[in-house]
Design a protein around this motif. Structure first.
Motif, short mmCIF file in Angstrom:
data_model
loop_
_atom_site.label_atom_id
_atom_site.label_comp_id
_atom_site.label_asym_id
_atom_site.label_seq_id
_atom_site.Cartn_x
_atom_site.Cartn_y
_atom_site.Cartn_z
N GLU A 36 -3.87 -26.10 12.41
CA GLU A 36 -3.53 -24.99 11.42
C GLU A 36 -2.03 -24.68 11.58
N LEU A 37 -1.57 -24.52 10.39
CA LEU A 37 0.02 -24.14 10.16
C LEU A 37 0.08 -22.82 9.52
N HIS A 38 0.86 -21.94 10.10
CA HIS A 38 1.06 -20.47 9.30
C HIS A 38 2.38 -20.17 8.76
N VAL A 39 2.33 -19.43 7.82
CA VAL A 39 3.36 -18.91 6.87
C VAL A 39 3.35 -17.66 6.74
N ASP A 40 4.57 -16.87 6.92
CA ASP A 40 4.69 -15.60 6.54
C ASP A 40 6.01 -15.23 6.02
N ALA A 41 6.08 -14.70 4.86
CA ALA A 41 7.28 -14.33 4.13
C ALA A 41 8.08 -13.22 4.94
N ALA A 42 7.43 -12.77 5.85
CA ALA A 42 8.37 -11.82 6.57
C ALA A 42 8.85 -12.14 7.98
N ALA A 43 8.64 -13.34 8.36
CA ALA A 43 8.78 -13.83 9.40
C ALA A 43 10.44 -14.34 9.44
N PRO A 44 11.21 -14.54 10.50
CA PRO A 44 12.28 -15.06 10.59
C PRO A 44 12.52 -16.64 10.27
N GLN A 45 13.69 -16.86 10.12
CA GLN A 45 13.98 -18.36 9.78
C GLN A 45 13.70 -18.92 11.12
N GLY A 46 13.49 -20.40 11.21
CA GLY A 46 13.48 -21.17 12.31
C GLY A 46 12.09 -21.09 13.02
N GLY A 47 11.07 -20.56 12.36
CA GLY A 47 9.55 -20.95 12.85
C GLY A 47 9.26 -22.34 13.05
N ARG A 56 8.70 -19.49 7.35
CA ARG A 56 8.98 -18.40 6.26
C ARG A 56 8.69 -18.79 5.13
N ALA A 57 8.78 -20.18 4.75
CA ALA A 57 8.39 -20.84 3.27
C ALA A 57 7.17 -21.87 3.32
N ILE A 58 6.40 -21.56 2.15
CA ILE A 58 5.10 -22.63 2.02
C ILE A 58 5.59 -24.12 2.05
N ALA A 59 6.86 -24.48 1.39
CA ALA A 59 7.22 -25.82 1.33
C ALA A 59 7.40 -26.17 2.80
N ASP A 60 7.91 -25.41 3.73
CA ASP A 60 8.10 -26.11 5.08
C ASP A 60 6.80 -26.39 5.80
N ALA A 61 5.94 -25.41 5.69
CA ALA A 61 4.52 -25.84 6.18
C ALA A 61 3.71 -27.04 5.65
N LEU A 62 3.87 -27.22 4.10
CA LEU A 62 3.27 -28.47 3.49
C LEU A 62 4.08 -29.72 3.91
#
Length: 432
Positions: A36-47, A56-62
């Motif tokens: 599982e990978l997690h995405v949250d619009a409220a998270a800080p950059q660099g997750g 922070r961005a859906i594209a990063d997880a995909l």
């Protein structure tokens, strides 16, 4: 979805038994995910995609998704995802993009909400897409017809305020095979379609709602074939609820040598309320079936038989059977619109229930020359329906239908029809 022989219809045997086909299931039924990978619009950059440090961005997880990955998106508002190419899982290890709560992709008019090119074994669930253009979600084969997008499931999505005034679609599918679109809501799809399919094959569109759009709700064209459109609700559609066929430019057909705009499109057990032009248009569609639908206030015509692409073979062998129609007869210009270059003599209309609310003397609709007379029409008084247009005890729709080529994969609620089947989208009142 092979077609049965049509000898039963030719013989006019209304109570002949036809085996019910099994309702096609999406490939991900029972799928398991190992990562599982997690995405949250409220998270800080660099997750890193972990639950503790989500992207922070859906594209990063995909971009990091591999077979067996489920991307879980936390509630919040996200910008457009952009284009993602070759997002490919496997039958045993698909890739899923799943919203947890109210996940909104708001493109703010800056692009499509999400574009997937050449995906395979991908599931997208529980997303709200709005303010996107030209399309809400677009899925295609990347222009390489030999490698279609395939095995895609779209479930519990919501689309609104899509497009910029042109031919823009809530969901655009081009060169997509073996797909399911289910449980989703389509509204405000501008001048395009709710779902526009070009060269798509072996698909199921079931249990969706289409409402308040000026154009057409569902379109299958460009060589599309073997599509089941089942158990959907269409409300206030400005033009055609379903366009079985259409007009496609030569370079966009899949396959390029497809004989017709569409073939073997099955439109079954839908509820269609208040259309501007027509509930269904057979537009260059071969062996297509519009059966057991409930139609309330159909608009200018109850059906159209047209040819809008004269460079391909004309449509033929269409069926308009077991449909329940409630309408006002006063002021109607016609019932079935037959256009030049079409082959109306090859079409079958039969076992439809007609109720004109404003004319107790209504007998049979007047059909244009070339269209055979209707078989076994049911001209009824009060059809006895509940608030959801389901027949109750004593309804003339019960056990009054005829056989349907290919059989009936259940009613609107996927309950089995009897023999003979009821007319319309429901076998009777809901037991739920």
């Amino acid at each position: 979805m092979p077609f049965l022989t049509l000898t039963l219809l030719a013989a006019g045997v209304a109570n002949a038994a036809v085996a019910a086909p099994e309702f096609p299931q999406p490939f991900d039924k029972g799928a398991r995910y190992t990562r599982e990978l997690h995405v949250d619009a409220a998270a800080p950059q660099g997750g890193d995609g972990s639950a503790a440090r989500p992207y922070r961005a859906i594209a990063d997880a995909l971009a990091q998704a591999r077979p067996g990955t489920r991307v879980r998106v936390a509630a919040g508002t996200y910008g457009p995802v952009g284009s993602v190419r070759n997002l490919q899982g496997t039958a045993e290890a698909p890739i899923a993009l799943v919203g947890d709560g109210g996940v909104i992709i708001d493109a703010a008019g800056q692009g499509s909400g999400l574009h997937l090119a050449e995906p395979q074994y991908v599931v997208i669930e529980r997303l709200i897409v709005r303010n996107a253009m030209p399309h809400g979600i677009s899925i295609d084969d990347g222009g390489t017809y030999e490698t279609p997008a395939r095995h895609v499931v779209l479930r519990n999505l919501s689309f609104s305020r899509i497009g910029n005034g042109g031919n823009n679609d809530c969901l655009k599918l081009s060169g997509v095979n073996d797909f399911h679109v289910e449980g989703s809501h389509f509204a405000g799809c501008n001048q395009g379609e709710g779902i526009d399919m070009v060269g798509c094959h072996r698909g199921v569109i079931a249990g969706n709602e289409f409402a308040d759009m000026p154009g057409t709700a569902v379109q299958t064209k460009g060589g599309s074939a073997d599509i089941l459109i089942h158990g959907n609700r269409f409300t206030r559609i400005g033009q055609r609820a379903i366009n079985a066929g259409g007009h496609t430019g030569k370079p966009y057909f899949r396959p390029l040598e497809a004989a017709r705009e569409a073939e073997r499109i099955r439109m079954i057990a839908n509820v269609i309320v208040d259309t501007g032009e027509t509930p269904v248009a057979f537009s260059g569609c071969g062996d297509c079936v519009f059966a057991n639908n409930t139609i309330i206030d159909p608009g200018r015509f109850v059906a159209r038989i047209v040819e809008e692409n004269l460079e391909r073979l004309p449509g033929r062998n269409g069926f308009f059977v077991n449909n329940l129609l409630l309408f006002d007869a006063g002021g109607r210009g016609g019932y079935v619109d037959v256009r030049p270059e079409s082959q109306p003599a090859s079409f079958t209309f039969g076992w439809n229930l007609w109720h004109a609310r404003d004319r107790s003397s209504f007998t049979l609709p007047a059909y244009p020359n070339g269209l055979p007379p209707e078989r076994h029409a049911v001209i009824a008084g009060e059809p006895r329906l509940d608030a959801w247009y389901r027949p109750v005890a004593g309804s003339p729709a019960l056990e009054a239908g005829g056989p349907v080529p290919g059989g009936l994969p259940g009613d609107y609620h996927r309950r089995p029809y009897g023999t003979p089947p009821a007319i319309g989208a429901f076998v009777g009142p809901s037991e739920r």
